[in-house]
Motif scaffolding. Structure first.
Motif, PDB file in Angstrom:
ATOM      1  N   SER A 177      -5.563   3.102   0.956  1.00  0.00           N
ATOM      2  CA  SER A 177      -6.064   1.855   1.528  1.00  0.00           C
ATOM      3  C   SER A 177      -7.588   1.800   1.465  1.00  0.00           C
ATOM      4  O   SER A 177      -8.171   0.756   1.134  1.00  0.00           O
ATOM      5  CB  SER A 177      -5.593   1.707   2.974  1.00  0.00           C
ATOM      6  OG  SER A 177      -6.131   0.545   3.548  1.00  0.00           O
TER       7      SER A 177
ATOM      8  N   ALA B  53     -11.512  -3.773  -3.874  1.00  0.00           N
ATOM      9  CA  ALA B  53     -11.461  -5.207  -3.554  1.00  0.00           C
ATOM     10  C   ALA B  53     -12.863  -5.746  -3.285  1.00  0.00           C
ATOM     11  O   ALA B  53     -13.186  -6.872  -3.701  1.00  0.00           O
ATOM     12  CB  ALA B  53     -10.550  -5.445  -2.348  1.00  0.00           C
TER      13      ALA B  53
ATOM     14  N   ILE C 179      -0.951  -5.832  -4.358  1.00  0.00           N
ATOM     15  CA  ILE C 179      -2.232  -5.406  -4.915  1.00  0.00           C
ATOM     16  C   ILE C 179      -2.133  -5.497  -6.436  1.00  0.00           C
ATOM     17  O   ILE C 179      -1.176  -4.999  -7.026  1.00  0.00           O
ATOM     18  CB  ILE C 179      -2.567  -3.965  -4.483  1.00  0.00           C
ATOM     19  CG1 ILE C 179      -2.509  -3.866  -2.965  1.00  0.00           C
ATOM     20  CG2 ILE C 179      -3.933  -3.545  -5.015  1.00  0.00           C
ATOM     21  CD1 ILE C 179      -2.311  -2.470  -2.463  1.00  0.00           C
TER      22      ILE C 179
ATOM     23  N   THR D  99       1.294  -6.344   1.563  1.00  0.00           N
ATOM     24  CA  THR D  99       0.149  -6.794   0.771  1.00  0.00           C
ATOM     25  C   THR D  99       0.367  -6.404  -0.678  1.00  0.00           C
ATOM     26  O   THR D  99       0.528  -5.226  -0.991  1.00  0.00           O
ATOM     27  CB  THR D  99      -1.152  -6.151   1.285  1.00  0.00           C
ATOM     28  OG1 THR D  99      -1.331  -6.524   2.648  1.00  0.00           O
ATOM     29  CG2 THR D  99      -2.346  -6.587   0.467  1.00  0.00           C
TER      30      THR D  99
ATOM     31  N   ARG E  97      -5.931  -8.396  -3.176  1.00  0.00           N
ATOM     32  CA  ARG E  97      -4.937  -8.084  -2.137  1.00  0.00           C
ATOM     33  C   ARG E  97      -4.467  -9.415  -1.578  1.00  0.00           C
ATOM     34  O   ARG E  97      -5.274 -10.172  -1.032  1.00  0.00           O
ATOM     35  CB  ARG E  97      -5.558  -7.254  -1.013  1.00  0.00           C
ATOM     36  CG  ARG E  97      -5.942  -5.863  -1.435  1.00  0.00           C
ATOM     37  CD  ARG E  97      -6.493  -5.090  -0.275  1.00  0.00           C
ATOM     38  NE  ARG E  97      -7.747  -5.707   0.167  1.00  0.00           N
ATOM     39  CZ  ARG E  97      -8.576  -5.164   1.042  1.00  0.00           C
ATOM     40  NH1 ARG E  97      -8.292  -4.024   1.593  1.00  0.00           N
ATOM     41  NH2 ARG E  97      -9.698  -5.769   1.383  1.00  0.00           N
TER      42      ARG E  97
ATOM     43  N   LEU F 123       0.835  -1.206   0.000  1.00  0.00           N
ATOM     44  CA  LEU F 123       0.000   0.000   0.000  1.00  0.00           C
ATOM     45  C   LEU F 123       0.864   1.248   0.000  1.00  0.00           C
ATOM     46  O   LEU F 123       0.502   2.246  -0.628  1.00  0.00           O
ATOM     47  CB  LEU F 123      -0.933  -0.002   1.215  1.00  0.00           C
ATOM     48  CG  LEU F 123      -2.163  -0.889   1.085  1.00  0.00           C
ATOM     49  CD1 LEU F 123      -2.876  -1.005   2.427  1.00  0.00           C
ATOM     50  CD2 LEU F 123      -3.104  -0.348   0.022  1.00  0.00           C
TER      51      LEU F 123
ATOM     52  N   VAL G  66      -8.585   1.139  -2.127  1.00  0.00           N
ATOM     53  CA  VAL G  66      -8.296  -0.260  -2.468  1.00  0.00           C
ATOM     54  C   VAL G  66      -9.327  -1.190  -1.838  1.00  0.00           C
ATOM     55  O   VAL G  66      -9.777  -2.149  -2.472  1.00  0.00           O
ATOM     56  CB  VAL G  66      -6.850  -0.638  -2.063  1.00  0.00           C
ATOM     57  CG1 VAL G  66      -6.636  -2.144  -2.128  1.00  0.00           C
ATOM     58  CG2 VAL G  66      -5.846   0.077  -2.957  1.00  0.00           C
ATOM     59  N   SER G  67      -9.743  -0.897  -0.623  1.00  0.00           N
ATOM     60  CA  SER G  67     -10.763  -1.729   0.032  1.00  0.00           C
ATOM     61  C   SER G  67     -12.055  -1.720  -0.760  1.00  0.00           C
ATOM     62  O   SER G  67     -12.679  -2.775  -0.958  1.00  0.00           O
ATOM     63  CB  SER G  67     -11.021  -1.234   1.460  1.00  0.00           C
ATOM     64  OG  SER G  67      -9.905  -1.489   2.268  1.00  0.00           O
TER      65      SER G  67
END
Length: 151
Positions: free
Chosen positions: A58, A65, A84, A82, A72, A43, A61-62
């Protein structure tokens, strides 16, 4: 002030168009585009590439995802990191997506000299501090605040 108005207007219009055309926010598309160029090993690496704070990227990205647009996975080399990467669904979103304004802005910053960047950053920091809106990390453009993190 006119330059700032043009910039904010362009960012808002770009974000609205991206959301309408792709179903993801401008910030999310910007992150997907960065990942399409090259998957990242952390990240922090992605935060550096997007020129933002780790907690901000983050949160983006969450959301990506959750929609299965990125994966991830723990790094094979260092389990604390992690990795990605873009999924096929994420690549499909990018297939018809326009370049983001954020990409153009980052590219434009790269074309400035180090002195111009420093002057711009110092001037903007002084301005927002004088206006009483300085301090703290903020989310990517037009993304919601990160829960639990002061703005």
């Amino acid at each position: 002030m006119n330059a700032l108005r043009r910039l904010v207007h362009a960012l808002r219009a770009s974000s609205t168009a991206v959301q309408r055309d792709t179903g993801v926010s401008g910030a999310q598309l910007f992150v997907l585009q960065q990942l399409a160029q090259q998957p990242v090993a952390s990240l922090n690496e992605l935060a550096a590439r997007t020129r933002t704070h780790q907690s901000s990227v983050s949160a983006v990205v969450s959301r990506l995802a959750e929609r299965q647009l990125v994966t991830r996975n723990p790094s094979a080399e260092d389990g604390r990191r992690t990795e990605i990467a873009l999924t096929p669904a994420g690549a499909a979103v990018l297939a018809d997506a326009p370049p983001t304004l954020q990409t153009s802005l980052v590219a434009a910053l790269r074309r400035l000299t180090a002195e111009q960047c420093r002057t711009l950053a110092d001037g903007l920091e002084a301005w927002v501090e004088a206006a009483g809106v300085s301090g703290g990390d903020v989310p990517l453009f037009f993304e919601p605040d990160v829960p639990g993190r002061p703005a």
